[in-house]
Scaffold this motif. Structure first.
Motif, PDB file in Angstrom:
ATOM      1  N   SER A  30       0.806  -1.217   0.000  1.00 51.34           N
ATOM      2  CA  SER A  30       0.000   0.000   0.000  1.00 51.34           C
ATOM      3  C   SER A  30       0.839   1.268   0.000  1.00 51.34           C
ATOM      4  N   HIS A  31       2.127   1.161   0.162  1.00 52.71           N
ATOM      5  CA  HIS A  31       3.004   2.331   0.167  1.00 52.71           C
ATOM      6  C   HIS A  31       4.015   2.289  -0.981  1.00 52.71           C
ATOM      7  N   TRP A 126      -1.442  11.835   2.617  1.00 51.14           N
ATOM      8  CA  TRP A 126      -0.074  12.091   3.070  1.00 51.14           C
ATOM      9  C   TRP A 126      -0.113  12.711   4.457  1.00 51.14           C
ATOM     10  N   GLU A 129      -0.987  10.074   7.058  1.00 49.92           N
ATOM     11  CA  GLU A 129       0.125   9.133   7.262  1.00 49.92           C
ATOM     12  C   GLU A 129       1.243   9.751   8.113  1.00 49.92           C
ATOM     13  N   HIS A 153      12.439   7.385   4.540  1.00 46.95           N
ATOM     14  CA  HIS A 153      12.062   6.204   3.760  1.00 46.95           C
ATOM     15  C   HIS A 153      13.242   5.816   2.880  1.00 46.95           C
ATOM     16  N   TYR A 160       9.363   2.530  -2.625  1.00 45.23           N
ATOM     17  CA  TYR A 160       8.803   1.989  -1.393  1.00 45.23           C
ATOM     18  C   TYR A 160       8.842   3.045  -0.281  1.00 45.23           C
ATOM     19  N   TYR A 161       7.681   3.319   0.270  1.00 49.20           N
ATOM     20  CA  TYR A 161       7.565   4.365   1.295  1.00 49.20           C
ATOM     21  C   TYR A 161       7.112   3.809   2.630  1.00 49.20           C
ATOM     22  N   GLU A 162       7.391   2.563   2.888  1.00 51.07           N
ATOM     23  CA  GLU A 162       7.090   1.986   4.195  1.00 51.07           C
ATOM     24  C   GLU A 162       8.031   2.622   5.208  1.00 51.07           C
TER      25      GLU A 162
END
Length: 163
Positions: A30-31, A126, A129, A153, A160-162
């Motif tokens: 999802s990120h 954003w 989050e 990140h 990838y922004y987990e």
């Protein structure tokens, strides 16, 4: 009528689970936002900041941004007309409401593409989050700006922004 045997049921369960898992991996989670793939766009945009994934904003935002490169968030990012057209074309074709829909939908939920902000950091998702990030962290010498995704990140350049 004979019912499937236990090994067959187990096999079907494993296949179903694998399909679900594979879909998740292909989507990138999802990120995940596919990074810029065009080397020219990556070089031009990435020479000053992370080349943000086009699927993070709708086409209208990219068009407005590219129309005013003389004042690109306080900097002059002017490029020649041919390069500007190439970059704009790439960003628009891969924007959240065009080619990047599969990924951009999650970030643009509830945002009108015609009235979307120019800054990814102003999108409601954003903001949600990042609501728990304290102000002092944004001022840290290694961060300095909300647009410096790679500061927190580590895999942002790969999409990838987990956390």
């Amino acid at each position: 009528m004979k019912f499937p045997t236990r090994p067959l049921l187990l096999t079907l369960t494993v296949v179903a689970f694998s399909v679900l898992l594979l879909n998740r991996v292909q989507a990138g989670g999802s990120h995940y936002f596919p990074p810029v793939a065009d080397p020219v766009v990556k070089e031009e945009c990435g020479s000053c900041h992370l080349a943000f994934a086009p699927s993070m904003l709708p086409a209208s935002s990219w068009q407005r941004m590219m129309a005013n490169l003389k004042d690109h968030f306080g900097d002059d990012a002017t490029v020649d007309d041919a390069l500007k057209a190439k970059i704009t074309d790439y960003l628009v074709k891969n924007a959240a409401d065009t080619g990047g829909q599969r990924y951009g939908d999650k970030l643009l939920r509830g945002v009108s593409p015609s009235n979307a902000p120019l800054r990814i950091t102003e999108l409601p998702k954003w903001l949600r989050e990042h609501r728990k990030v304290p102000d002092w962290e944004w001022r840290h010498k290694d961060v300095r700006t909300r647009a410096n995704c790679v500061a927190c990140h580590g895999e942002a350049e790969r999409g990838y922004y987990e956390d």
